[in-house]
Write a protein that holds these residues in place. Structure first.
Motif: not given
Length: 79
Positions: A55-62, A64-66
């Motif tokens: 899931t690319p959109w979720a990975r991007t959010k994670v 960013y959080m990192y």
């Protein structure tokens, strides 16, 4: 091969990102900030990695959080 001197995620594995976020924030906070089931319902690193790799959109959010977490941490002292 290109060098990525300005990419703070270069060489950092997704497993390391999830593990460090969980150690710093905990699953409950992560699930509150990023509304995905793998952080909210019976969370584990394994289930999170499986979902985030698909899931690319979720990975991007994670990611960013990192990056935000890294900015807030004090700089490492050189020995």
């Amino acid at each position: 091969m290109e060098t990525q001197a300005n990419n703070p995620l270069h060489g950092v594995k997704l497993e390391q990102i999830v593990t460090e976020l969980e150690a710093h924030y905990g699953w409950e906070y992560m699930g509150h900030i990023i509304n995905i089931r793998c952080f909210q319902d019976n969370p584990s690193v394994k289930s999170s990695l499986k979902f985030l790799r698909k899931t690319p959109w979720a990975r991007t959010k994670v990611e960013y959080m990192y990056l935000k977490m890294l900015k807030k941490l004090p700089p490492k002292k050189e020995s």
